[in-house]
Motif scaffolding. Sequence first.
Motif, PDB file in Angstrom:
ATOM      1  N   THR A 352       0.824  -1.212   0.000  1.00  0.00           N
ATOM      2  CA  THR A 352       0.000   0.000   0.000  1.00  0.00           C
ATOM      3  C   THR A 352       0.860   1.264   0.000  1.00  0.00           C
ATOM      4  OG1 THR A 352      -0.128  -0.021   2.422  1.00  0.00           O
ATOM      5  CG2 THR A 352      -1.884  -1.140   1.200  1.00  0.00           C
ATOM      6  N   ALA A 353       2.148   1.111  -0.316  1.00  0.00           N
ATOM      7  CA  ALA A 353       3.099   2.229  -0.253  1.00  0.00           C
ATOM      8  C   ALA A 353       2.585   3.427  -1.046  1.00  0.00           C
ATOM      9  CB  ALA A 353       4.459   1.784  -0.779  1.00  0.00           C
ATOM     10  N   PRO A 354       2.805   4.635  -0.535  1.00  0.00           N
ATOM     11  CA  PRO A 354       3.581   4.948   0.680  1.00  0.00           C
ATOM     12  C   PRO A 354       2.765   4.921   1.966  1.00  0.00           C
ATOM     13  CG  PRO A 354       2.920   6.982  -0.349  1.00  0.00           C
ATOM     14  CD  PRO A 354       2.380   5.880  -1.225  1.00  0.00           C
ATOM     15  N   PHE A 355       1.478   4.494   1.867  1.00  0.00           N
ATOM     16  CA  PHE A 355       0.598   4.541   3.032  1.00  0.00           C
ATOM     17  C   PHE A 355       0.705   3.257   3.849  1.00  0.00           C
ATOM     18  CE2 PHE A 355      -1.371   6.713  -0.631  1.00  0.00           C
ATOM     19  CZ  PHE A 355      -1.276   8.026  -0.170  1.00  0.00           C
ATOM     20  N   ARG A 356       0.372   3.379   5.129  1.00  0.00           N
ATOM     21  CA  ARG A 356       0.344   2.221   6.030  1.00  0.00           C
ATOM     22  C   ARG A 356      -0.883   2.318   6.936  1.00  0.00           C
ATOM     23  NH1 ARG A 356       5.063  -0.748   6.275  1.00  0.00           N
ATOM     24  NH2 ARG A 356       6.889   0.241   5.319  1.00  0.00           N
ATOM     25  N   ASP A 357      -1.369   1.158   7.310  1.00  0.00           N
ATOM     26  CA  ASP A 357      -2.427   1.054   8.323  1.00  0.00           C
ATOM     27  C   ASP A 357      -3.743   1.705   7.898  1.00  0.00           C
ATOM     28  OD1 ASP A 357      -0.410  -0.060   9.986  1.00  0.00           O
ATOM     29  OD2 ASP A 357       0.168   1.961  10.632  1.00  0.00           O
ATOM     30  N   ILE A 358      -4.002   1.774   6.589  1.00  0.00           N
ATOM     31  CA  ILE A 358      -5.296   2.289   6.133  1.00  0.00           C
ATOM     32  C   ILE A 358      -5.847   1.360   5.052  1.00  0.00           C
ATOM     33  CG2 ILE A 358      -4.789   4.697   6.672  1.00  0.00           C
ATOM     34  CD1 ILE A 358      -4.243   5.182   3.708  1.00  0.00           C
ATOM     35  N   THR A 359      -7.148   1.450   4.834  1.00  0.00           N
ATOM     36  CA  THR A 359      -7.803   0.594   3.845  1.00  0.00           C
ATOM     37  C   THR A 359      -7.641   1.176   2.446  1.00  0.00           C
ATOM     38  OG1 THR A 359      -9.897   1.778   4.024  1.00  0.00           O
ATOM     39  CG2 THR A 359      -9.520  -0.046   5.577  1.00  0.00           C
ATOM     40  N   GLU A 360      -7.993   0.358   1.459  1.00  0.00           N
ATOM     41  CA  GLU A 360      -7.925   0.820   0.074  1.00  0.00           C
ATOM     42  C   GLU A 360      -8.892   1.975  -0.151  1.00  0.00           C
ATOM     43  OE1 GLU A 360      -8.656  -1.000  -4.414  1.00  0.00           O
ATOM     44  OE2 GLU A 360      -8.176  -2.355  -2.739  1.00  0.00           O
ATOM     45  N   GLU A 361     -10.031   1.909   0.522  1.00  0.00           N
ATOM     46  CA  GLU A 361     -11.024   2.977   0.405  1.00  0.00           C
ATOM     47  C   GLU A 361     -10.465   4.291   0.967  1.00  0.00           C
ATOM     48  OE1 GLU A 361     -15.575   4.020   1.946  1.00  0.00           O
ATOM     49  OE2 GLU A 361     -14.711   2.021   2.285  1.00  0.00           O
ATOM     50  N   GLU A 362      -9.761   4.210   2.083  1.00  0.00           N
ATOM     51  CA  GLU A 362      -9.163   5.412   2.678  1.00  0.00           C
ATOM     52  C   GLU A 362      -8.052   5.966   1.788  1.00  0.00           C
ATOM     53  OE1 GLU A 362      -9.652   4.708   7.480  1.00  0.00           O
ATOM     54  OE2 GLU A 362      -8.225   3.459   6.369  1.00  0.00           O
ATOM     55  N   THR A 363      -7.306   5.065   1.157  1.00  0.00           N
ATOM     56  CA  THR A 363      -6.257   5.500   0.225  1.00  0.00           C
ATOM     57  C   THR A 363      -6.851   6.280  -0.944  1.00  0.00           C
ATOM     58  OG1 THR A 363      -4.840   3.624   0.775  1.00  0.00           O
ATOM     59  CG2 THR A 363      -4.420   4.720  -1.318  1.00  0.00           C
ATOM     60  N   ASP A 364      -7.934   5.730  -1.530  1.00  0.00           N
ATOM     61  CA  ASP A 364      -8.593   6.398  -2.652  1.00  0.00           C
ATOM     62  C   ASP A 364      -9.124   7.772  -2.243  1.00  0.00           C
ATOM     63  OD1 ASP A 364      -8.070   4.236  -4.247  1.00  0.00           O
ATOM     64  OD2 ASP A 364     -10.055   3.314  -3.979  1.00  0.00           O
TER      65      ASP A 364
END
Length: 772
Positions: A352-364
């Motif tokens: 999920t780089a560069p993000f960590r500890d979040i869902t795909e929905e939160e990334t979007d």
Amino acid sequence: MATKTTKKPSKKAPQNNTRKHVKTFWKLFAAFIGFIILVFLLTSWGVLGSLPDETTLENPEKNLATEIIGSDGKVLGKFYKENRTPVPYDSLPDHLINALIATEDVRFYDHSGIDGRGTLRAFVFLGSRGGASTISQQLAKLFFTENASRNKFARGMQKLKEWVIATRLERRYTKEEILTMYFNEYDFLNQAVGIQSASHIYFDKEPNELTTVESAILVGMFKNSSLYNPLRNPEGVRNRRNVVLSQMEKYDYISETVKDSLQALPLEIKFTPQGHNEGIATYFREYARAFMQDWIDDNPKTDGSKYNMYSDGLKIYTTIDSKMQEYAEEAVDMHMAHLQKEFNKQNEKNKTAPFRDITEEETDKILMSSMKRSDRWREMEKQGKNDKEIIESFKKKSKMRIFSWGGDIDTTMTPMDSIRYYKSFLQASMMSMTPQTGEVKAWVGGIDYKHFKYDMVKTGKRQIGSTFKPFVYATAIDQMHMSPCDTLPNTPYCVPAGKHGNTKDWCPNNSGGDYGDMVNLKEALARSINTATARLIDRVGPRPVIDLVAKMGIETKNMPEVPSIALGTPDVSLYEMVGAYSTFANEGVYVKPTLIQRIEDKNGTVLFQHVPETKDVISDETAYVTVSLMQGVTQSGSGARLRGTWATSNSFYKSAVTGYPYNFKNPIAGKTGTTQNNSDGWFMGMVPNLVTGVWVGGEDRSVHFSSTRYGQGATMALPIWGIYMKKCYADESLEISTGNFKKPANVSIITDCAEYKQENSDVEEIPDEFDF
């Protein structure tokens, strides 16, 4: 037959014809002279086109850049329509003047604006042996006439105006003043208007520091700066430079030997752009721009009009020290480039780089939010595009130039990929201040202003973690007269629901399960023991702590009155934190941070003078004892690595932290801070006359290291402080303190724990449940 008589021709006829022709010639000549005089008169009267009036000639209109000046006198940057800053004649080196005269107007000191000999030569040879424009005429053209027209008649009329204005300039100004105005007015391109800007942009030096060969390069540009542009035509510039040197030798300003040696030199240009994205203190300069805009709105001129910071030639005198600013930026660059390399390495296996500890929905959601805040989105909305069309455009590859720690890179990627790419960079901010005066000496709002314009010194606010704990300790010392040597149980602890606004039990844990028997306050702060801080805020209550930090300049409007604030859950700016910590170093007196000392107009009239804002917050004893507590952090706690004796065999630390070991021997007080999930790393460090704060983290809180080993403030932020202070100490001219913090005359609280232990061997520990 009559004889024909032939009449002899008169000898007087040819003489009469010659005399007649001579008279005709002189009549024509007189008429020509009269015509010339008439044309000049008509021109000077404005019949052939408007001319500047007397007032304009006395005060030529110029767009003058506003300068931002550091406390050491160095120009940090400018605001301008034209990057022009006038310099006086005595700042122009002799060889610069000589080069101009030898090349452009060798009889400059002998004529009165028009060179008769040069004009006649240009007329006879139709300009093939050089033009006739004097320096005075060229100045007239720059100041008062429009650009040359392709229409020959119009160009001729303009030339007449230049002659008239040149003679007027000669009557009103000395030769030295004309030369100075010419150097200050000419556009050398690349935002270099005037000799001062040109010297800095092409050679990174003041005009009076120019060498002969550098002067020849700049004078060579007077012929045609577009053609002889050092960035676009280096070979042409070198040839033109050599022509100037030849002219200087021809008129005996330099010897033939010197000319030959200088002409053999390579072209050496040190291009130092002065755009708003380049140079030092870029984030601070943006702060200064906003400050000036507000000041201008509230402070009109005497005639009611507004100052223009882009053309009025104002001078903004600031507290920023150019050397300390450079050291701060170097420290940030040095450490962050190293830290980013490690961060990228750890993200190689992060799906999920560069993000960590979040869902795909939160990334979007994060990426969509960034899309809608982008310039591309706003521009396409203005064009009438709908959301679907705009989103599709973010999926199409295009050429772009992107940031990297090795220098900008030309590449091809989709705008969406570029958003994710920029999200992967860790950010940093830093502020350094003199606590006794409030003068901010260094201000770094991010890692690169060109690509990351959001300022994390004053605009951005993040959770401050354990750097909030000294405020809790200071409140306890102030209210309960506690000593750094007082002890508390180092055991699990809860503040029950219903107490201090708690809706449920609050039971903080110590990092790494750090529990034991008893621990004194100095050791508790050094080890950042959460339960000890929880016990203290339970005793004093959240409200006194909030009141304290409010007096220290921290915005508390949105700070909840609950015990958990003790561990640094509020969002606070670095600007506020440095100001608050400075209260401890300044014997309990808060001085509001200041950056703008005074503002002057182009004539040196003071328009604004800063008046310090101070407030007595805590006693000098409380401040001193709190500083003593924080000295323990750098003696045995997370800040001990500043001493160079901590973890010398720790290969992990050596590889993770730039510049280690630091080997500081002098007294240092400070506190590290790390927030939840390692999203934010802080270090606040103090010596008696300098307080410096550093923050490091991702643009989004979900961009962080996976473990505290790298994500803690001691690894992310403290090294920047260490590198910066090493550079400052190496520069003795800065006079950064290496001595002890000032001890008040009457200190009743014992800070020497060996002495305290002896005096309090029979005193019982104060129970937690005692109601203070």
